[in-house]
Design a protein around this motif. Structure first.
Motif, PDB file in Angstrom:
ATOM      1  N   HIS A  31     -10.010  13.412  -3.109  1.00 38.42           N
ATOM      2  CA  HIS A  31     -10.652  14.432  -3.944  1.00 38.42           C
ATOM      3  C   HIS A  31     -12.060  14.742  -3.447  1.00 38.42           C
ATOM      4  O   HIS A  31     -12.509  15.898  -3.516  1.00 38.42           O
ATOM      5  CB  HIS A  31     -10.687  13.971  -5.401  1.00 38.42           C
ATOM      6  N   ALA A  32     -12.746  13.738  -2.936  1.00 42.99           N
ATOM      7  CA  ALA A  32     -14.085  13.976  -2.394  1.00 42.99           C
ATOM      8  C   ALA A  32     -14.017  14.885  -1.173  1.00 42.99           C
ATOM      9  O   ALA A  32     -14.855  15.790  -1.000  1.00 42.99           O
ATOM     10  CB  ALA A  32     -14.750  12.649  -2.049  1.00 42.99           C
ATOM     11  N   ARG A  33     -13.021  14.655  -0.311  1.00 45.03           N
ATOM     12  CA  ARG A  33     -12.865  15.514   0.872  1.00 45.03           C
ATOM     13  C   ARG A  33     -12.516  16.946   0.472  1.00 45.03           C
ATOM     14  O   ARG A  33     -13.006  17.909   1.064  1.00 45.03           O
ATOM     15  CB  ARG A  33     -11.802  14.941   1.804  1.00 45.03           C
ATOM     16  N   ALA A  34     -11.673  17.079  -0.555  1.00 40.78           N
ATOM     17  CA  ALA A  34     -11.309  18.422  -1.021  1.00 40.78           C
ATOM     18  C   ALA A  34     -12.534  19.148  -1.573  1.00 40.78           C
ATOM     19  O   ALA A  34     -12.717  20.351  -1.353  1.00 40.78           O
ATOM     20  CB  ALA A  34     -10.219  18.328  -2.085  1.00 40.78           C
ATOM     21  N   ALA A  35     -13.375  18.402  -2.288  1.00 38.69           N
ATOM     22  CA  ALA A  35     -14.594  19.009  -2.826  1.00 38.69           C
ATOM     23  C   ALA A  35     -15.541  19.426  -1.707  1.00 38.69           C
ATOM     24  O   ALA A  35     -16.227  20.454  -1.806  1.00 38.69           O
ATOM     25  CB  ALA A  35     -15.287  18.033  -3.774  1.00 38.69           C
ATOM     26  N   ALA A  36     -15.577  18.641  -0.623  1.00 39.15           N
ATOM     27  CA  ALA A  36     -16.429  18.979   0.511  1.00 39.15           C
ATOM     28  C   ALA A  36     -16.016  20.311   1.117  1.00 39.15           C
ATOM     29  O   ALA A  36     -16.858  21.085   1.592  1.00 39.15           O
ATOM     30  CB  ALA A  36     -16.377  17.873   1.559  1.00 39.15           C
ATOM     31  N   GLY A  37     -14.715  20.586   1.086  1.00 32.85           N
ATOM     32  CA  GLY A  37     -14.238  21.859   1.602  1.00 32.85           C
ATOM     33  C   GLY A  37     -14.709  23.040   0.777  1.00 32.85           C
ATOM     34  O   GLY A  37     -14.718  24.174   1.245  1.00 32.85           O
ATOM     35  N   SER A  38     -15.129  22.752  -0.471  1.00 30.89           N
ATOM     36  CA  SER A  38     -15.658  23.804  -1.347  1.00 30.89           C
ATOM     37  C   SER A  38     -17.176  23.828  -1.352  1.00 30.89           C
ATOM     38  O   SER A  38     -17.788  24.546  -2.149  1.00 30.89           O
ATOM     39  CB  SER A  38     -15.141  23.585  -2.778  1.00 30.89           C
TER      40      SER A  38
END
Length: 317
Positions: A31-38
């Motif tokens: 989830h942290a990596r997905a948030a980084a993409g945003s």
């Protein structure tokens, strides 16, 4: 760059939390990596508790180091310890509280609106709603004090909490239910109490239990004070008049279904900013499921105070 300190209590829920450790690491990192993409670069720091009250020390240190959020990974006891660490920090520097509920009861999570499904709770750390809640303080006659976030039980419910600690083969609501039955059968509570509510005149009453609540439920699902609100700036309380074993068994299913609020012959309900409770007998007390006093401690007076809007908690979206 939001900084998260994630504190895992490996012995929560009889060690079940430790079994979840690897899975949780994976899901939180995803989830942290997905948030980084945003465009949000979350910084994650993981640590495990090693002894009782360690989470309090870790949370206080995290707040002093400037973390934006401290995440409790465990049950109600873990949340209680972390809240006690956060509350030692000035309000303008106090991190938000996140919760991944992996405990026996998870009553705080239910009450405040944290997702009980761990996958959803993880997702909410990265974009959930923020709720500001009240926190309570308990003090005894010696000046010893603790913060608390959910419920306090004195007398009957305090003994129930002690008995749960000897039950290891079952978990969750059934564990608490078993402890309730044992308490009714073998540990009836008879307390001669003097109670003061705010600045009103104290009154005396023979009681079996006092519950002081921020949220409505405790003990893995018992809605002791169904109308309690975590953000009204008040303590909610329920006083159970001294009751026989037969009366306690009669009340058990009624309380479980939250139909006891109209039984004025047994219960007194109310709200307060301040509450004082003194008895002739030594008290057994749990605070958020943690032992505050047993009869051996000879605590006979406690007082409670509400701290309105003291803590921000990450809840469901």
């Amino acid at each position: 760059m939001p900084n998260l300190k994630l504190i895992l209590n490996p012995v929560a829920d009889n060690g079940h939390a430790a079994e979840m450790n690897e899975v949780l690491h994976t899901r939180v990192e995803e989830h942290a990596r997905a948030a980084a993409g945003s465009g949000l670069d979350y910084q994650l720091t993981w640590i495990q508790t090693e002894y009782p009250r360690h989470a309090t020390e870790l949370a206080r240190t995290a707040a002093e180091e400037g973390f934006d959020m401290v995440v409790a990974i465990g049950g109600d006891g873990t949340v209680h310890e972390i809240v006690n660490g956060l509350m030692t920090i000035a309000a303008d520097r106090r991190p938000k509280l996140g919760v991944l509920p992996i405990g026996s009861g998870n009553d705080f999570a239910h009450n405040v609106g944290v997702a009980i499904d761990v996958e959803q709770a993880v997702a909410n750390l990265f974009g959930g709603a923020v709720r500001r809640i009240d926190v309570g303080v308990i003090r005894d006659a010696s000046g010893r004090s603790e913060y608390w976030d959910n419920t306090i039980g004195i007398g009957f419910s305090g003994v129930v909490n002690l008995i749960t600690r000897s039950i290891t083969r079952i978990r969750g609501f059934l564990m608490y239910f078993t402890a309730v039955v044992r308490t009714i059968l073998f540990h009836p509570q008879r307390l001669h109490a003097t109670i003061q509510i705010d600045t009103n005149q104290p009154f005396e009453r023979h009681v079996s239990m006092l519950s002081v609540c921020n949220g409505p439920r405790e003990g893995g699902g018992f809605p002791v004070v169904p109308d309690a609100k975590m953000d009204d700036g008040l303590l909610s309380f329920a006083v159970l008049r001294q009751s026989s074993r037969l009366q306690m068994f009669y009340l058990l299913p009624i309380v479980m279904n939250a139909r006891h609020t109209g039984l004025s012959q047994f219960f007194t309900f109310g709200t307060a900013k301040y509450l004082r409770f003194e008895t002739r007998e030594p008290l057994t007390i749990h605070v958020d499921g943690e032992v505050f006093a047993t009869e051996a401690n000879d605590v006979r007076m406690v007082e409670f105070e509400a701290m309105p809007a003291a803590l921000e908690v990450i809840c469901c979206k």
